[in-house]
Every structure is written in structure tokens, then in C-alpha cells.
Scaffold this active site. Structure first.
Site, mmCIF file in Angstrom:
data_model
loop_
_atom_site.group_PDB
_atom_site.id
_atom_site.type_symbol
_atom_site.label_atom_id
_atom_site.label_comp_id
_atom_site.label_asym_id
_atom_site.label_seq_id
_atom_site.Cartn_x
_atom_site.Cartn_y
_atom_site.Cartn_z
ATOM 1 N N GLU A 51 0.866 -0.942 0.468
ATOM 2 C CA GLU A 51 -0.008 -0.556 -0.211
ATOM 3 C C GLU A 51 0.825 1.650 -0.697
ATOM 4 O O GLU A 51 0.465 2.143 -0.532
ATOM 5 C CB GLU A 51 -0.692 0.070 1.327
ATOM 6 C CG GLU A 51 -2.144 -0.731 1.166
ATOM 7 C CD GLU A 51 -2.648 -0.908 0.012
ATOM 8 O OE1 GLU A 51 -3.476 0.419 -0.684
ATOM 9 O OE2 GLU A 51 -3.594 -1.656 -0.458
ATOM 10 N N TYR A 131 -6.336 6.903 3.484
ATOM 11 C CA TYR A 131 -6.672 6.166 2.552
ATOM 12 C C TYR A 131 -6.528 4.456 3.078
ATOM 13 O O TYR A 131 -6.098 3.704 3.251
ATOM 14 C CB TYR A 131 -5.994 6.178 0.597
ATOM 15 C CG TYR A 131 -5.715 5.074 0.554
ATOM 16 C CD1 TYR A 131 -7.221 4.913 -0.408
ATOM 17 C CD2 TYR A 131 -5.266 4.533 -0.069
ATOM 18 C CE1 TYR A 131 -6.978 3.026 -0.705
ATOM 19 C CE2 TYR A 131 -4.596 3.343 -0.392
ATOM 20 C CZ TYR A 131 -5.714 2.323 -1.608
ATOM 21 O OH TYR A 131 -5.577 1.578 -1.965
ATOM 22 N N ASP A 149 -9.851 4.926 -2.987
ATOM 23 C CA ASP A 149 -8.296 5.104 -3.475
ATOM 24 C C ASP A 149 -8.943 5.800 -4.598
ATOM 25 O O ASP A 149 -10.239 5.730 -5.189
ATOM 26 C CB ASP A 149 -7.794 3.967 -4.342
ATOM 27 C CG ASP A 149 -7.628 3.595 -4.793
ATOM 28 O OD1 ASP A 149 -9.329 2.910 -5.145
ATOM 29 O OD2 ASP A 149 -7.063 2.440 -5.184
#
Length: 395
Positions: A51, A131, A149
Site C-alpha cells: 500500500e 486511505y 482510492d
């Protein structure tokens, strides 16, 4: 024209949407190196590492870096024990280099205290924002966090035909995402939304007829999916200009480290001037003009490097070096374009150049060990080309 108002309430049963999406995901999920296969235990380290790498970077670009990192540092403890220079060098070419510095700092925190198992704790880690914390919480810990996203924004903007342009629509899209996020299988749901946006619900020519949630999509129903999401007009990127100085001596090249804060922080560079928006070449700590700032003339002629302010910081030693103007290189960052005029010299006659530029001599055949970002690799290649020297592999 009046903007169409939308409620933040879904116009259909969320459960029906979730079931349709997850059925498709179970059959069509992407096989990605950081994803646990069905029935396997999820590794929070691999989720977190991927990520961070995927922030503002494509899956295709990330895969080889992720595989290289996990081969070299298979656990968060191994990454924490690595030197920051090694991590920066391994990251070189992936861009957004503050991520690499935060990655190393975060690995050290995680090795010491372990992974927080909630969004709030995750968000307090270096380099982890709203996020990323939601993605780790959902995928690694199966918490019902709303993961939004760019792909998810596009899917939701089409499903609800949101007329508010991005980025103003972000708050509304987050509310809609939260409404649709299930209590059961939230990690699979988050990845399914990402896969849908990356594949069928693509920015251009979306494959609406194959979409598993087409029956719920307002934009597909009107044949207008490609119009969404609407976006506010972007300001044009300005162009900055500067000079880069490639200095070699005895099979080595002169490098220096950039300050930790700011663009390309902590990475290595060749000596260079400040990057400015017009043609003014301002002084830097390493390249100090003795007589104010210098301007390139309107015709764009090269500086006389023996006397010009751009390199007068090397004082009398400038006359000992035969400078060559190399090929100008260009690079595009998120918010501006950069043009670097490159000048190259063989400093065999001037071994004190390293001290003058506050740099260090690095072996040309060992450049892969140094954290050179892409723009610096371009400058090095241009300078070596002008000197008739081959560019050594950097990755």
C-alpha cells in the site's frame, strides 16, 4: 447550469451490490504478489508495504519493486534493521521519495511495537494517511473500513452519476463508500472495488456490458459512463530550469546527498544549481556565485563555465577544468516540468573538486548502490555521454 443534487444514500440495497461484486471478485480477482490467496493467512507486512508503494504509483510499476524488497527484506524486522541508505537505493526509480524515508521509519516503529489493529493507530504511523490506514485495516485485519482510492472514486462516481467535479466530490464519495462497505469480508470487498476500477470500469471506454454491478450503475443505465467522474480543470504545470554538473575522476563520479526535507529528500544527486521557474540560475550552498545571480541570454546560449556565476563557486579551480555542455535533460514531476542543462568535466587535474562541492567520489561501476532518483540518472547519463564514457547500470 445547476448541479444535480445527490443524496448520500444509496438508491439500492447495499447488500445486493456487495453480493454481486464479491461473486465477480471470487471468480475474477487479480493475482498480485502481495495478496493472500483464498484460504491463506493475510500478512500485514506485505499489505502495508504494497500500500505504501502503490501510493500514486501503478501496479505494473510496483510489482518488481515489491518482489525485490520482499526477497531482500522478507519481514518488517528485516526491513527495520536495514540501513536507510540501502532502502533509499532499493527504492530509486519508484518516485515520491519521502515514501521511502517514511517506510524505513515506519518499519522501525512496527518492529518495536507491532501493527496497530485499528485505523486510528495505523494512521499515526509515519507515511500512513487516511486511505492507507483504511486499506490496511480492511485487508490485513478484516475491519469494515471504507477504502477510497482513485479507482473506487471512479466506480462510485459512475454508479451514482455524481455531477460534482473532483476533487470537490471527494467527501460525498467517501460517505457513499462508507454506506456500501460490508461488515463481512471488507478486505475482499475493498480489493474487489479496486480491481473493478482498474479493469472493467477503466477511465476510458469502460466495459459496462461485462460489469458485475451494471444493474446498480446510474451512468451505465444512461450510456454515459465515460463522462464520469467529472474533474475540475487543472492548472498548467510550470517549467523550472537549472544546471547539473557531472564531474568524473579516475573511474569515479562526484555525488552529494540532498537534504532530508523537500523534493527527493535524502537521495543522491550530482552537484547542481537551484531549480527556478524562469531562466535565472540562483546560487545554492554548494554552488555559490561570487557576483549575484546570472541569467541565460534570450537566445539560450550556454554559460561560459570558466567565468559565469553558475559555477563561480569553484573559484580559480574552474580554469583547471575543461567543461563540456552535454545534452539537456527533461523530467516531469507531479507539479512541474524540469529542464536541466548538463555540463560535464573530467577533474583528474583537480582532485579537490569533491571538497568544493561538499560531495563524495562514487565508483561509476557501483552506481547501483547509490540512491539516485530517475532525474539524476538522466543527468549522469547525459554527462557521461558527453565525456565518451558508458553509463553504468543503476538498477
Amino acid at each position: 447550469m445547476m448541479q444535480k443534487k445527490h443524496s448520500a444514500r444509496a438508491a439500492f440495497a447495499a447488500g445486493s451490490f456487495q453480493r454481486a461484486l464479491l461473486r465477480w471478485y471470487d471468480a475474477a480477482r487479480r493475482d498480485l504478489p502481495w495478496r493472500a490467496k483464498p484460504g491463506e493467512r493475510v500478512d500485514p507486512y506485505r499489505v502495508w508495504l504494497s500500500e505504501i508503494m502503490l501510493q500514486q504509483t501503478t501496479v505494473k510499476a510496483v510489482i518488481p519493486y515489491f518482489e525485490a524488497f520482499t526477497r531482500r527484506w522478507p519481514t518488517v524486522e528485516a526491513l527495520a534493521a536495514a540501513s536507510r541508505d540501502d532502502v533509499l537505493a532499493a527504492w530509486a526509480g519508484l518516485g515520491y521519495y519521502s515514501r521511502a524515508r517514511n517506510l524505513h521509519a515506519c518499519a522501525q516503529a512496527l518492529a518495536e511495537r507491532g501493527f496497530p489493529a485499528d485505523e486510528e493507530g495505523l494512521r499515526a504511523l509515519p507515511g500512513v494517511g487516511a486511505y492507507t490506514s483504511a486499506a490496511i485495516a480492511a485487508i490485513a485485519f478484516n475491519l469494515p473500513a471504507a477504502v477510497v482510492d482513485g479507482n473506487v472514486e471512479r466506480v462510485l462516481a459512475r454508479v451514482f452519476a455524481i455531477e460534482t467535479p473532483l476533487p470537490a466530490a471527494k467527501a460525498e464519495l467517501r460517505k457513499l463508500a462508507a454506506e456500501l462497505t460490508p461488515e463481512s469480508r471488507p478486505g475482499d470487498y475493498a480489493q474487489a472495488m479496486m480491481d473493478l476500477g482498474a479493469g472493467l470500469c477503466s477511465p476510458r471506454t469502460p466495459s459496462c456490458l461485462m460489469c458485475p454491478v451494471r444493474a446498480f450503475c446510474a451512468a451505465a443505465g444512461t450510456g454515459d459512463a465515460e463522462r464520469f467522474p467529472l474533474r475540475a480543470a487543472k492548472a498548467a504545470r510550470p517549467t523550472r530550469r537549472g544546471e547539473a554538473f557531472v564531474i568524473v575522476r579516475g573511474g569515479c563520479i562526484l555525488l552529494r546527498r540532498r537534504a532530508d526535507k523537500g523534493l527527493l529528500g535524502g537521495m543522491m544527486e550530482v552537484p547542481m544549481s537551484e531549480w527556478v521557474v524562469d531562466d535565472v540560475v540562483a546560487s545554492t550552498e554548494a554552488v555559490r556565485p561570487k557576483r549575484g545571480r546570472a541569467k541565460a541570454d534570450a537566445a539560450g546560449k550556454a554559460f561560459d563555465l570558466r567565468t559565469d556565476a553558475a559555477v563561480s563557486g569553484i573559484g580559480s579551480q574552474a580554469n583547471k577544468v575543461a567543461w563540456r555542455q552535454a545534452r539537456t535533460v527533461q523530467h516531469t514531476f507531479t507539479h512541474f516540468h524540469l529542464e536541466l542543462r548538463v555540463f560535464a568535466a573530467d577533474a583528474n587535474a583537480d582532485p579537490s573538486a569533491a571538497a568544493v562541492f561538499s560531495g563524495e567520489w562514487a565508483a561509476l561501476d557501483d552506481l547501483a548502490a547509490f540512491a539516485l532518483p530517475s532525474v539524476m540518472k538522466k543527468a549522469v547519463a547525459s554527462g557521461l555521454e558527453a565525456l565518451g564514457l558508458p553509463m553504468q547500470p543503476t538498477r
